[in-house]
Write a protein that holds these residues in place. Structure first.
Motif, PDB file in Angstrom:
ATOM      1  N   LEU A  58       2.016   2.536   6.031  1.00 57.45           N
ATOM      2  CA  LEU A  58       2.903   1.380   6.171  1.00 57.45           C
ATOM      3  C   LEU A  58       2.889   0.593   4.872  1.00 57.45           C
ATOM      4  O   LEU A  58       1.816   0.284   4.339  1.00 57.45           O
ATOM      5  N   ARG A  59       4.071   0.290   4.346  1.00 59.19           N
ATOM      6  CA  ARG A  59       4.165  -0.544   3.147  1.00 59.19           C
ATOM      7  C   ARG A  59       4.874  -1.857   3.487  1.00 59.19           C
ATOM      8  O   ARG A  59       6.102  -1.930   3.496  1.00 59.19           O
ATOM      9  N   PRO A  60       4.123  -2.915   3.769  1.00 60.40           N
ATOM     10  CA  PRO A  60       4.728  -4.239   3.892  1.00 60.40           C
ATOM     11  C   PRO A  60       5.005  -4.794   2.492  1.00 60.40           C
ATOM     12  O   PRO A  60       4.404  -4.353   1.502  1.00 60.40           O
ATOM     13  N   PHE A  61       5.871  -5.782   2.415  1.00 57.91           N
ATOM     14  CA  PHE A  61       6.207  -6.407   1.141  1.00 57.91           C
ATOM     15  C   PHE A  61       5.828  -7.884   1.190  1.00 57.91           C
ATOM     16  O   PHE A  61       6.132  -8.581   2.159  1.00 57.91           O
ATOM     17  N   ILE A  62       5.148  -8.326   0.134  1.00 58.80           N
ATOM     18  CA  ILE A  62       4.664  -9.695   0.057  1.00 58.80           C
ATOM     19  C   ILE A  62       5.338 -10.359  -1.132  1.00 58.80           C
ATOM     20  O   ILE A  62       5.407  -9.777  -2.220  1.00 58.80           O
ATOM     21  N   LEU A  63       5.859 -11.555  -0.927  1.00 56.08           N
ATOM     22  CA  LEU A  63       6.534 -12.318  -1.975  1.00 56.08           C
ATOM     23  C   LEU A  63       5.710 -13.552  -2.310  1.00 56.08           C
ATOM     24  O   LEU A  63       5.152 -14.197  -1.415  1.00 56.08           O
ATOM     25  N   GLN A  64       5.665 -13.911  -3.603  1.00 53.28           N
ATOM     26  CA  GLN A  64       4.972 -15.140  -3.998  1.00 53.28           C
ATOM     27  C   GLN A  64       5.649 -15.771  -5.201  1.00 53.28           C
ATOM     28  O   GLN A  64       5.886 -15.120  -6.210  1.00 53.28           O
ATOM     29  N   SER A  65       5.991 -17.028  -5.059  1.00 52.80           N
ATOM     30  CA  SER A  65       6.332 -17.900  -6.187  1.00 52.80           C
ATOM     31  C   SER A  65       5.824 -19.272  -5.783  1.00 52.80           C
ATOM     32  O   SER A  65       4.613 -19.515  -5.816  1.00 52.80           O
ATOM     33  N   ARG A  66       6.730 -20.153  -5.328  1.00 50.95           N
ATOM     34  CA  ARG A  66       6.247 -21.427  -4.791  1.00 50.95           C
ATOM     35  C   ARG A  66       5.531 -21.224  -3.459  1.00 50.95           C
ATOM     36  O   ARG A  66       4.538 -21.889  -3.153  1.00 50.95           O
ATOM     37  N   ASP A  67       6.037 -20.294  -2.652  1.00 45.73           N
ATOM     38  CA  ASP A  67       5.465 -20.013  -1.332  1.00 45.73           C
ATOM     39  C   ASP A  67       5.068 -18.543  -1.244  1.00 45.73           C
ATOM     40  O   ASP A  67       5.439 -17.717  -2.083  1.00 45.73           O
ATOM     41  N   LEU A  68       4.330 -18.220  -0.175  1.00 47.81           N
ATOM     42  CA  LEU A  68       3.949 -16.844   0.133  1.00 47.81           C
ATOM     43  C   LEU A  68       4.682 -16.388   1.392  1.00 47.81           C
ATOM     44  O   LEU A  68       4.821 -17.167   2.348  1.00 47.81           O
ATOM     45  N   TYR A  69       5.136 -15.147   1.391  1.00 48.88           N
ATOM     46  CA  TYR A  69       5.875 -14.606   2.535  1.00 48.88           C
ATOM     47  C   TYR A  69       5.537 -13.130   2.689  1.00 48.88           C
ATOM     48  O   TYR A  69       5.398 -12.409   1.697  1.00 48.88           O
ATOM     49  N   VAL A  70       5.395 -12.680   3.935  1.00 49.36           N
ATOM     50  CA  VAL A  70       5.152 -11.270   4.226  1.00 49.36           C
ATOM     51  C   VAL A  70       6.231 -10.772   5.188  1.00 49.36           C
ATOM     52  O   VAL A  70       6.558 -11.449   6.168  1.00 49.36           O
ATOM     53  N   THR A  71       6.782  -9.606   4.911  1.00 48.74           N
ATOM     54  CA  THR A  71       7.778  -9.042   5.812  1.00 48.74           C
ATOM     55  C   THR A  71       7.163  -8.826   7.197  1.00 48.74           C
ATOM     56  O   THR A  71       5.963  -8.603   7.339  1.00 48.74           O
ATOM     57  N   THR A  72       8.013  -8.889   8.207  1.00 49.54           N
ATOM     58  CA  THR A  72       7.548  -8.653   9.573  1.00 49.54           C
ATOM     59  C   THR A  72       7.483  -7.149   9.803  1.00 49.54           C
ATOM     60  O   THR A  72       8.425  -6.533  10.271  1.00 49.54           O
ATOM     61  N   GLY A  73       6.361  -6.576   9.422  1.00 45.16           N
ATOM     62  CA  GLY A  73       6.240  -5.126   9.428  1.00 45.16           C
ATOM     63  C   GLY A  73       6.437  -4.618   8.015  1.00 45.16           C
ATOM     64  O   GLY A  73       5.969  -5.216   7.046  1.00 45.16           O
ATOM     65  N   GLY A  74       7.132  -3.529   7.870  1.00 47.86           N
ATOM     66  CA  GLY A  74       7.351  -2.965   6.544  1.00 47.86           C
ATOM     67  C   GLY A  74       7.971  -1.594   6.662  1.00 47.86           C
ATOM     68  O   GLY A  74       8.550  -1.235   7.693  1.00 47.86           O
ATOM     69  N   LEU A  75       7.838  -0.821   5.602  1.00 43.91           N
ATOM     70  CA  LEU A  75       8.379   0.531   5.572  1.00 43.91           C
ATOM     71  C   LEU A  75       7.308   1.503   6.051  1.00 43.91           C
ATOM     72  O   LEU A  75       6.311   1.729   5.367  1.00 43.91           O
ATOM     73  N   THR A  76       7.514   2.046   7.245  1.00 44.87           N
ATOM     74  CA  THR A  76       6.619   3.108   7.735  1.00 44.87           C
ATOM     75  C   THR A  76       7.090   4.431   7.155  1.00 44.87           C
ATOM     76  O   THR A  76       8.231   4.844   7.361  1.00 44.87           O
ATOM     77  N   ARG A  77       6.198   5.072   6.418  1.00 45.72           N
ATOM     78  CA  ARG A  77       6.510   6.367   5.808  1.00 45.72           C
ATOM     79  C   ARG A  77       5.778   7.459   6.585  1.00 45.72           C
ATOM     80  O   ARG A  77       4.618   7.296   6.957  1.00 45.72           O
ATOM     81  N   VAL A  78       6.471   8.551   6.803  1.00 42.59           N
ATOM     82  CA  VAL A  78       5.982   9.610   7.692  1.00 42.59           C
ATOM     83  C   VAL A  78       5.906  10.935   6.949  1.00 42.59           C
ATOM     84  O   VAL A  78       6.833  11.323   6.236  1.00 42.59           O
ATOM     85  N   ALA A  79       4.788  11.624   7.124  1.00 44.44           N
ATOM     86  CA  ALA A  79       4.670  12.984   6.597  1.00 44.44           C
ATOM     87  C   ALA A  79       5.412  13.911   7.551  1.00 44.44           C
ATOM     88  O   ALA A  79       4.927  14.220   8.639  1.00 44.44           O
ATOM     89  N   MET A  80       6.591  14.345   7.182  1.00 45.44           N
ATOM     90  CA  MET A  80       7.433  15.121   8.087  1.00 45.44           C
ATOM     91  C   MET A  80       6.926  16.548   8.304  1.00 45.44           C
ATOM     92  O   MET A  80       7.335  17.218   9.241  1.00 45.44           O
ATOM     93  N   VAL A  81       6.018  16.988   7.435  1.00 47.61           N
ATOM     94  CA  VAL A  81       5.440  18.332   7.578  1.00 47.61           C
ATOM     95  C   VAL A  81       4.195  18.242   8.451  1.00 47.61           C
ATOM     96  O   VAL A  81       3.327  17.397   8.234  1.00 47.61           O
ATOM     97  N   LYS A  82       4.106  19.093   9.440  1.00 50.86           N
ATOM     98  CA  LYS A  82       2.993  19.078  10.383  1.00 50.86           C
ATOM     99  C   LYS A  82       1.652  19.206   9.659  1.00 50.86           C
ATOM    100  O   LYS A  82       1.453  20.109   8.848  1.00 50.86           O
ATOM    101  N   GLY A  83       0.747  18.277   9.945  1.00 46.41           N
ATOM    102  CA  GLY A  83      -0.592  18.306   9.371  1.00 46.41           C
ATOM    103  C   GLY A  83      -0.705  17.695   7.999  1.00 46.41           C
ATOM    104  O   GLY A  83      -1.811  17.445   7.519  1.00 46.41           O
ATOM    105  N   SER A  84       0.428  17.428   7.331  1.00 44.43           N
ATOM    106  CA  SER A  84       0.381  16.885   5.974  1.00 44.43           C
ATOM    107  C   SER A  84      -0.040  15.419   5.995  1.00 44.43           C
ATOM    108  O   SER A  84       0.280  14.674   6.929  1.00 44.43           O
ATOM    109  N   LEU A  85      -0.756  15.014   4.932  1.00 43.33           N
ATOM    110  CA  LEU A  85      -1.150  13.614   4.776  1.00 43.33           C
ATOM    111  C   LEU A  85      -0.314  12.913   3.706  1.00 43.33           C
ATOM    112  O   LEU A  85      -0.532  11.733   3.440  1.00 43.33           O
TER     113      LEU A  85
END
Length: 484
Positions: free
Chosen positions: A436-463
């Motif tokens: 999972l890759r969430p995204f965090i922003l910072q300048s005057r304030d801090l913000y985190v996305t609600t969740g993020g980009l879930t990346r999946v190994a589409m090949v069986k058994g692959s990491l």
């Protein structure tokens, strides 16, 4: 044909939706029941609809090969990943803590270097860093923030614990796919989406705009923000164009900008020159200014560093931020958090062995068949050795690389990455590893996305989940199970 979750092979790993007894985890019960009722034939039709939607929306990425660059449709799995909001709130707090400390660390390195003087970080680590930029010493970016956009990769081990695998602080990509994944899921699974209390992600472009606007050196009502892209042949060009369009910012290449005699940055337009306040740059440090870095670069803007140093333009992320985007520095992040914030990390690191330490190097060389070995500054899954899936020849090659340049390599245990149900050919649900890759922003304030980009190994058994290495993605639902 209906789906029986008791037949789903969830044993051996932590599965995000289904426990080892074949029952849906509490936040996923409604989704699991809905998918079971739909059945495999209907899910196959929904999958085809998703594929057609990806094509219609033009969601693509570029893979670099020996034969040339290949544009591919974004690989998408329609089965969402679910994380309860209560757990996510703790993760988000840990991500904010982490980026705040990392920005304090970067700022310190380009000024007092107190963390080195106090013996927390060894001096040679920075002296030999590929991404430390002496040209940035003494620069004071707004709010003391250098990395304004960060993508931290999270993984869950078999014990259910979430870990930070690495931090991406140079030009992190993938957030546009997070947003497009949500749009596609709403289209292909509208019935269940409308009944779940899924927290939104579509405010990211406005949050990004506000983060960038706060950096403007001119206090004007509408600062001029541009997205600087290397051009159409870059693998993330879809994202550059998408974010510019969503923010209402101009998408520019280096040739569209110039630095005037007043050391301000201007954009060439049909109406003449327009002053630029903030540049969200998607170009690596070494190519942004041929006067300072790579003299042959055609991607950057001559004089850009001069304008930035004089405070006439803001750059996000700032040059030099990549010094903390180093897998060797990653090993010290828990100490960095404690040094600057006086706090324990809220999200742990994965256990990491530093190959420039003689004892740890000896252990790594003796256990290459069990470990994951990574170079300090590569990305996209390139240059790695995944020990359990490697050959003796691979291991011998990496042993030589490590001995030749131990500073450039770290090793980590091979984690039992969590899985989630993924729809494969024939309408069958099979577990696939993910991160999972969430995204965090910072300048005057801090913000985190609600969740993020879930990346999946589409090949069986692959990491390996990176899209450049054959991975795909799925929507990430942060579900508030306690909402009325």
């Amino acid at each position: 044909m209906s789906i029986r979750w008791t037949d789903y092979p969830a044993s051996g790993f932590y599965d995000e939706l289904i426990n080892q007894r074949g029952n849906a985890r509490q936040p996923a019960k409604r989704l699991a029941n809905y998918l079971a009722r739909l059945g495999s034939d209907e899910l196959q039709q929904r999958r085809q609809l998703a594929d057609a939607t990806v094509q219609d929306m033009g969601v693509s990425f570029t893979v670099y090969t020996d034969e040339g660059n290949i544009d591919r449709a974004w690989p998408f799995d329609i089965i969402p990943r679910i994380i309860p909001a209560k757990e996510w709130n703790q993760i988000a707090a840990g991500l904010k803590q982490r980026l705040q400390a990392l920005n304090m660390f970067i700022n310190d390195l380009y000024h007092e270097q107190a963390i080195i003087k106090d013996g927390v970080i060894p001096a040679y680590l920075i002296e030999k860093s590929k991404n430390f930029r002496p040209e940035c010493i003494g620069v004071k970016p707004a709010f003391g923030v250098w990395a304004h956009i960060c993508g931290s990769d999270l993984v869950r081990d078999k014990d259910g614990q979430m870990y930070v695998l690495e931090d991406n602080l140079r030009v992190p990509s993938g957030v546009s796919y997070m947003l497009e994944n949500r749009a596609i899921t709403k289209r292909v699974l509208p019935e269940v989406f409308s009944r779940e209390n899924v927290l939104p992600v579509d405010d990211y472009p406005s949050r990004l705009f506000d983060t960038l606007a706060a950096l403007s050196p001119r206090k004007v009502k509408q600062p001029e923000i541009v997205v600087l892209t290397p051009g159409i042949y870059n693998s993330a060009y879809f994202e550059h164009a998408f974010l510019a369009q969503q923010m209402g910012a101009e998408l520019v290449e280096g040739s569209d900008l110039l630095v005037g005699e007043d050391d301000c940055v201007y954009m060439r337009t049909i109406k003449g020159r327009e002053r630029v306040d903030v540049i969200y740059r998607r170009i690596d440090d070494m190519f942004i200014d041929p006067e300072v870095f790579n003299k042959d670069s055609m991607l950057g803007v001559p004089g850009l560093m001069r304008a930035w140093k004089k405070g006439n333009v803001a750059l996000a992320n700032a040059p030099g931020a990549g010094v903390a985007d180093d897998k060797v520095v990653y090993a010290y992040v828990p100490q960095i958090i404690e040094y600057y914030l006086g706090e324990k990390p809220l999200i742990p690191n994965v256990e990491t062995y530093l190959c420039d330490n003689a004892d740890q190097r000896a252990y790594v060389l003796d256990n290459l068949d069990k470990l994951v070995v990574k170079p300090a500054n590569e990305s996209g899954g390139y240059g790695m050795l995944v020990g359990p899936h490697s050959t003796k020849k691979d291991q011998e090659k990496f042993a030589k690389l490590i001995k030749a340049n131990p500073r450039n390599y770290i090793a980590q245990p091979t984690l039992s990455l969590s899985t989630a149900p993924t729809l494969v050919d024939g309408g069958v649900m099979e577990p696939r590893h993910l991160d999972l890759r969430p995204f965090i922003l910072q300048s005057r304030d801090l913000y985190v996305t609600t969740g993020g980009l879930t990346r999946v190994a589409m090949v069986k058994g692959s990491l390996v989940v990176n899209s450049s290495q054959g991975g795909g993605s799925k929507d990430t639902w942060i579900v508030d199970t306690e909402a009325k």
